[in-house]
Enzyme design. Structure first.
Site, short mmCIF file in Angstrom:
data_model
loop_
_atom_site.label_atom_id
_atom_site.label_comp_id
_atom_site.label_asym_id
_atom_site.label_seq_id
_atom_site.Cartn_x
_atom_site.Cartn_y
_atom_site.Cartn_z
N GLY A 257 0.76 -1.26 -0.05
CA GLY A 257 0.18 0.05 -0.02
C GLY A 257 0.77 1.24 -0.09
O GLY A 257 2.02 1.10 -0.23
N SER A 258 0.24 2.34 0.32
CA SER A 258 0.94 3.45 0.57
C SER A 258 2.02 3.44 1.65
O SER A 258 1.92 2.55 2.55
CB SER A 258 0.11 4.83 0.74
OG SER A 258 -0.55 4.73 1.99
N GLY A 262 1.74 1.94 5.19
CA GLY A 262 2.72 1.02 5.71
C GLY A 262 3.62 1.37 6.93
O GLY A 262 3.86 0.57 7.76
N GLU A 279 5.79 -3.35 1.18
CA GLU A 279 5.87 -3.01 -0.29
C GLU A 279 5.15 -1.91 -0.22
O GLU A 279 3.62 -1.82 -0.57
CB GLU A 279 5.23 -4.14 -0.93
CG GLU A 279 5.97 -5.45 -0.99
CD GLU A 279 7.47 -5.46 -1.34
OE1 GLU A 279 7.80 -4.41 -2.30
OE2 GLU A 279 8.42 -6.26 -1.24
#
Length: 528
Positions: A257-258, A262, A279
């Site tokens: 995600g963003s 994260g 990620e």
């Protein structure tokens, strides 16, 4: 058949086989949001309606899970782990092989659902499903290659080795842009490693997750896989996200995600000393040198910038161009984007190259990004338009945009998840490398050059600081055989191929004394 699709058929000359696809994938007007692999449960949460970004119409409803449903599901997962980890790794791999075959059988239907619910064009959707199939094949081979090492001991009559054991329950929090593949990258590796999985998909694409579980359910039942090995929970992130992050029973959280999301999840997992694979955002650049083959470079740039409507973490965001070819590259890009302009539309139409953004929020982000760039002194070279005619009503269609910018500007330093490409020029190669690395993110990168020294420098320790560094190929389209992930605010995690499997296991060092003596460490003499 849902009311939406009765309406769809009456208003559209072509329905692209969507009603039949939904039926074959087991998607009903109302669906349960909790599955333990072989069982679906009545859930106690709120109702979520999934709508298509193609035209804004609702597809189906999902009965979301509640916090009490979550606790019950993780209990099942923990019980299943004790059984699954005893299953030999090659046998676990055989289950994954059969899952891959089940996904093959439903490839076209699953791809069509991705296009319907997420909005990426059908060809890209087929590629995403193929990635699931490919990672199954990779994991099958991996199930016989979970190698440890034997080392020479300093003590006579001793053997020293390390080995890897199953970790436990793996939580997978996936984003909307790859609504199926990210789950597979994590799950198939985790399964052959002996872990069990809990998947919380994005609330923007829940039907994709439900369809995947329907597709593999028969495999799990036919092979008598313990209930709770492969789990799905559709629930609001505000309610379940924190529960997962703080749950000590979950050994590893894989979050896609963003960067903002994260960081929040990683902090909560870190507070209990849990593990994460993060990620997160990318701000990916391509350096185009004066020796670049532009016939190679331009298609890679365009696909990287407009593919998935700019909603890939590996999308090309920045283009760093040698000043001697700067004007030529701009002219070529404008011509390419003019062609793209004519091929924006329904993602299931084979003529379409660019489909819709995911939702209204993404469309507003597109407008805000361009407006902010202009306020910071950037120049619009192409685009800057929300498309409202010639496409399905209430869809989220925009014109991919090219902006002339400076690397240091705040808007350029920030990853905007929309089809906006920033152009900037350089003179010296060292300057290009510096510009390339001078952003908070570090996911994917690329150089187009026919100068071997430049190419080798780019992938060296003093070159790109990204987890992925490509030569004469674009920033998007990573293969499952290599470890996928990035550095800095991208999170440092690695998924998929190479030795990424080690993150899903616990490492153990063993010392075995096969002699009749007991030499103590550091030569200490200890007598009783």
């Amino acid at each position: 058949m849902s009311q939406f699709y009765l309406k769809y058929r009456s208003h559209h000359q072509q329905d692209f086989g969507i009603p039949e696809m939904l039926n074959q994938l087991g998607i009903k007007s109302e669906n349960m949001g909790l599955c333990t692999g072989t069982q679906w449960f009545e859930t106690q949460g709120t109702i979520l309606t999934s709508s298509s970004p193609i035209d804004g119409h609702p597809i189906a409803k999902i009965h979301q899970a509640s916090s009490s449903d979550y606790i019950h599901m993780v209990d099942k997962a923990l019980q299943a782990f004790h059984d699954w980890r005893r299953t030999p790794a090659p046998k676990r791999g055989d289950i994954v092989r059969k899952i891959g075959n089940a996904l093959r059988e439903e490839k076209e239907n699953l791809a069509k659902l991705i296009s319907l619910e997420m909005g990426k064009i059908y060809q890209e959707s087929l590629g995403e499903v193929q990635e699931m199939i490919d990672i199954c094949d990779f994991a099958v081979g991996l199930s016989r290659q979970l190698y440890g090492y034997t080392m020479q001991s300093e003590r006579p009559g001793h053997r020293l080795l390390d080995q890897y054991h199953p970790l436990g329950v793996v939580g997978i929090i996936s984003a909307f842009n790859f609504p199926m593949a990210v789950w597979a990258w994590n799950t198939m590796i985790a399964l052959v490693c002996g872990d069990v999985c809990v998947w919380k998909p994005s609330s923007k694409v829940p039907l994709c997750a439900i369809a995947v579980h329907h597709a593999i359910e028969k495999v799990l039942k036919d092979n008598k896989v313990t209930e709770g090995v492969v789990n799905l929970i559709v629930a609001p992130s505000s309610e379940i996200g924190d529960l997962m992050a703080e749950d000590k029973r979950i050994s590893l959280i894989s979050i896609t995600g963003s960067t903002q999301v994260g960081k929040k999840v990683s902090q909560k997992v870190g507070a209990r000393l849990g593990r994460t694979i993060a990620e997160l955002g990318g701000n990916n650049a391509i350096i185009v040198t004066q020796t670049a083959d532009l016939q190679l470079a331009i298609p890679a740039i365009v696909f990287g910038a407009v593919g998935t409507t700019g909603q890939r973490c590996t999308s090309t965001r920045r283009l760093i161009i040698h000043d001697s070819i700067y004007s030529e590259v701009i002219d070529m890009l404008k011509k390419a984007y003019q062609q793209i302009k004519l091929k924006i539309g329904h993602p299931l139409d084979p003529k379409t190259i660019v489909g819709p953004l995911i939702d209204d929020e993404a469309t507003e982000l597109y407008k805000d990004t361009i407006r902010t760039a202009q306020e910071q002194g950037c120049s619009i070279l192409f685009g800057n338009k929300v498309i409202t005619s010639g496409i399905p009503d209430k869809g989220h269609y925009v014109l991919p945009t090219i902006i002339e910018a400076q690397n240091h500007l705040p808007i350029v330093q920030h990853e905007s998840f929309v089809p906006v490409l920033y152009l900037m020029k350089y003179q010296q190669f060292e300057e290009a490398i510096s510009m390339h690395n001078d952003v908070p993110q570090g996911l994917s990168s690329s150089i187009f050059s026919r100068d071997m020294q430049e190419c080798e420098t780019f992938i060296s320790g003093i070159g790109s600081d990204c987890g992925i560094a490509n030569v004469n190929i674009g920033t998007s389209g990573a293969e499952i055989g290599g470890a996928f992930g990035g550095e800095k605010e991208t999170g440092g995690g690695r998924e998929s191929g190479s030795d990424a499997w080690k993150a899903y296991m616990r490492q153990q060092t063993n010392t075995i004394n096969w002699s009749k003596d007991l030499p103590l460490a550091q030569g200490i003499q200890f007598e009783l």
